[in-house]
Scaffold this motif. Structure first.
Motif, PDB file in Angstrom:
ATOM      1  N   ALA A  13       0.858  -1.185   0.000  1.00 56.51           N
ATOM      2  CA  ALA A  13       0.000   0.000   0.000  1.00 56.51           C
ATOM      3  C   ALA A  13       0.894   1.235   0.000  1.00 56.51           C
ATOM      4  N   ARG A  14       0.680   2.099  -0.952  1.00 57.80           N
ATOM      5  CA  ARG A  14       1.439   3.351  -1.034  1.00 57.80           C
ATOM      6  C   ARG A  14       0.511   4.507  -0.685  1.00 57.80           C
ATOM      7  N   LEU A  15       0.921   5.308   0.279  1.00 55.82           N
ATOM      8  CA  LEU A  15       0.193   6.531   0.599  1.00 55.82           C
ATOM      9  C   LEU A  15       0.395   7.498  -0.555  1.00 55.82           C
ATOM     10  N   LEU A  16      -0.703   7.925  -1.151  1.00 55.42           N
ATOM     11  CA  LEU A  16      -0.622   8.840  -2.295  1.00 55.42           C
ATOM     12  C   LEU A  16      -0.504  10.283  -1.827  1.00 55.42           C
ATOM     13  N   PRO A  17       0.076  11.150  -2.645  1.00 55.54           N
ATOM     14  CA  PRO A  17       0.318  12.535  -2.219  1.00 55.54           C
ATOM     15  C   PRO A  17      -0.897  13.454  -2.320  1.00 55.54           C
ATOM     16  N   TRP A  18      -2.079  12.885  -2.432  1.00 55.16           N
ATOM     17  CA  TRP A  18      -3.292  13.694  -2.454  1.00 55.16           C
ATOM     18  C   TRP A  18      -4.318  13.042  -1.545  1.00 55.16           C
ATOM     19  N   ALA A  19      -5.216  13.859  -1.051  1.00 54.53           N
ATOM     20  CA  ALA A  19      -6.262  13.359  -0.166  1.00 54.53           C
ATOM     21  C   ALA A  19      -7.420  12.830  -0.999  1.00 54.53           C
ATOM     22  N   GLY A  20      -8.114  11.884  -0.427  1.00 56.68           N
ATOM     23  CA  GLY A  20      -9.299  11.339  -1.076  1.00 56.68           C
ATOM     24  C   GLY A  20     -10.535  12.104  -0.641  1.00 56.68           C
ATOM     25  N   LEU A  78       1.631  28.134   3.688  1.00 54.10           N
ATOM     26  CA  LEU A  78       2.732  27.386   4.300  1.00 54.10           C
ATOM     27  C   LEU A  78       2.202  26.144   5.022  1.00 54.10           C
ATOM     28  N   ALA A  79       1.057  26.265   5.678  1.00 54.20           N
ATOM     29  CA  ALA A  79       0.458  25.105   6.347  1.00 54.20           C
ATOM     30  C   ALA A  79       0.095  24.027   5.325  1.00 54.20           C
ATOM     31  N   GLU A  80      -0.453  24.444   4.188  1.00 55.74           N
ATOM     32  CA  GLU A  80      -0.781  23.480   3.127  1.00 55.74           C
ATOM     33  C   GLU A  80       0.473  22.799   2.596  1.00 55.74           C
ATOM     34  N   ALA A  81       1.523  23.577   2.383  1.00 52.78           N
ATOM     35  CA  ALA A  81       2.774  23.025   1.866  1.00 52.78           C
ATOM     36  C   ALA A  81       3.398  22.065   2.878  1.00 52.78           C
ATOM     37  N   LEU A  82       3.322  22.406   4.156  1.00 46.82           N
ATOM     38  CA  LEU A  82       3.858  21.524   5.189  1.00 46.82           C
ATOM     39  C   LEU A  82       3.057  20.227   5.247  1.00 46.82           C
ATOM     40  N   GLU A  83       1.753  20.323   5.119  1.00 48.62           N
ATOM     41  CA  GLU A  83       0.906  19.125   5.089  1.00 48.62           C
ATOM     42  C   GLU A  83       1.305  18.208   3.932  1.00 48.62           C
ATOM     43  N   ASP A  84       1.528  18.803   2.765  1.00 47.47           N
ATOM     44  CA  ASP A  84       1.970  18.018   1.603  1.00 47.47           C
ATOM     45  C   ASP A  84       3.319  17.362   1.869  1.00 47.47           C
ATOM     46  N   ALA A  85       4.258  18.123   2.424  1.00 49.20           N
ATOM     47  CA  ALA A  85       5.599  17.598   2.678  1.00 49.20           C
ATOM     48  C   ALA A  85       5.566  16.464   3.697  1.00 49.20           C
ATOM     49  N   VAL A  86       4.738  16.590   4.721  1.00 50.01           N
ATOM     50  CA  VAL A  86       4.617  15.526   5.719  1.00 50.01           C
ATOM     51  C   VAL A  86       4.043  14.266   5.078  1.00 50.01           C
ATOM     52  N   ARG A  87       3.029  14.421   4.222  1.00 48.47           N
ATOM     53  CA  ARG A  87       2.447  13.260   3.544  1.00 48.47           C
ATOM     54  C   ARG A  87       3.482  12.575   2.655  1.00 48.47           C
ATOM     55  N   VAL A  88       4.278  13.353   1.928  1.00 52.30           N
ATOM     56  CA  VAL A  88       5.328  12.788   1.072  1.00 52.30           C
ATOM     57  C   VAL A  88       6.351  12.046   1.947  1.00 52.30           C
ATOM     58  N   ALA A  89       6.753  12.650   3.054  1.00 51.58           N
ATOM     59  CA  ALA A  89       7.736  12.012   3.943  1.00 51.58           C
ATOM     60  C   ALA A  89       7.184  10.712   4.521  1.00 51.58           C
ATOM     61  N   GLU A  90       5.928  10.714   4.934  1.00 47.68           N
ATOM     62  CA  GLU A  90       5.319   9.487   5.464  1.00 47.68           C
ATOM     63  C   GLU A  90       5.282   8.400   4.397  1.00 47.68           C
ATOM     64  N   SER A  91       4.893   8.767   3.190  1.00 47.43           N
ATOM     65  CA  SER A  91       4.805   7.800   2.103  1.00 47.43           C
ATOM     66  C   SER A  91       6.175   7.223   1.772  1.00 47.43           C
ATOM     67  N   ARG A  92       7.152   8.088   1.630  1.00 43.91           N
ATOM     68  CA  ARG A  92       8.497   7.619   1.300  1.00 43.91           C
ATOM     69  C   ARG A  92       9.115   6.811   2.427  1.00 43.91           C
ATOM     70  N   GLY A  93       8.883   7.233   3.653  1.00 45.77           N
ATOM     71  CA  GLY A  93       9.398   6.489   4.796  1.00 45.77           C
ATOM     72  C   GLY A  93       8.801   5.091   4.868  1.00 45.77           C
ATOM     73  N   ALA A  94       7.517   4.976   4.616  1.00 45.64           N
ATOM     74  CA  ALA A  94       6.867   3.667   4.626  1.00 45.64           C
ATOM     75  C   ALA A  94       7.430   2.768   3.539  1.00 45.64           C
ATOM     76  N   ARG A  95       7.724   3.344   2.377  1.00 46.92           N
ATOM     77  CA  ARG A  95       8.274   2.537   1.287  1.00 46.92           C
ATOM     78  C   ARG A  95       9.710   2.115   1.569  1.00 46.92           C
TER      79      ARG A  95
END
Length: 100
Positions: A13-20, A78-95
């Motif tokens: 399962a890959r966390l995608l960089p967009w919300a559903g 900036l809050a939106e950008a940080l949210e995106d960056a955290v999601r990318v980091a979580e996804s990449r870390g999980a992989r």
């Protein structure tokens, strides 16, 4: 009779960089790391991180003389950008933690 080891690829399962829907996390279940949705997710992550870098540079430029309205708008972006960056980091870390 026990289960025999399978030679089938591991489905991950890959966390995608967009919300559903309703802002919930979206996942891609696949055994193909080079499929079209994976490639779109890779491109989206690159764009999101690049936009965050540009927004940070813009913040440094306007902070010394920003109005209250500009500061509010900047903080929201900036809050939106940080949210995106955290999601990318979580996804990449999980992989990174997944077996090859």
């Amino acid at each position: 009779m026990g289960a025999e080891p399978s030679d089938a690829p591991l489905r991950t399962a890959r966390l995608l960089p967009w919300a559903g829907t309703e802002g919930k996390a979206s996942y891609l279940i696949t055994d193909d790391t080079g499929g079209p949705v994976s490639r779109l997710a890779d491109i989206t992550e690159q764009v999101q991180l690049g936009m965050g870098v540009q927004l940070l540079a813009h913040a440094h430029d306007i902070l010394p003389h920003a109005t209250a309205a500009q500061l509010k708008f900047l903080a929201e972006r900036l809050a939106e950008a940080l949210e995106d960056a955290v999601r990318v980091a979580e996804s990449r870390g999980a992989r990174l933690r997944q077996p090859a």
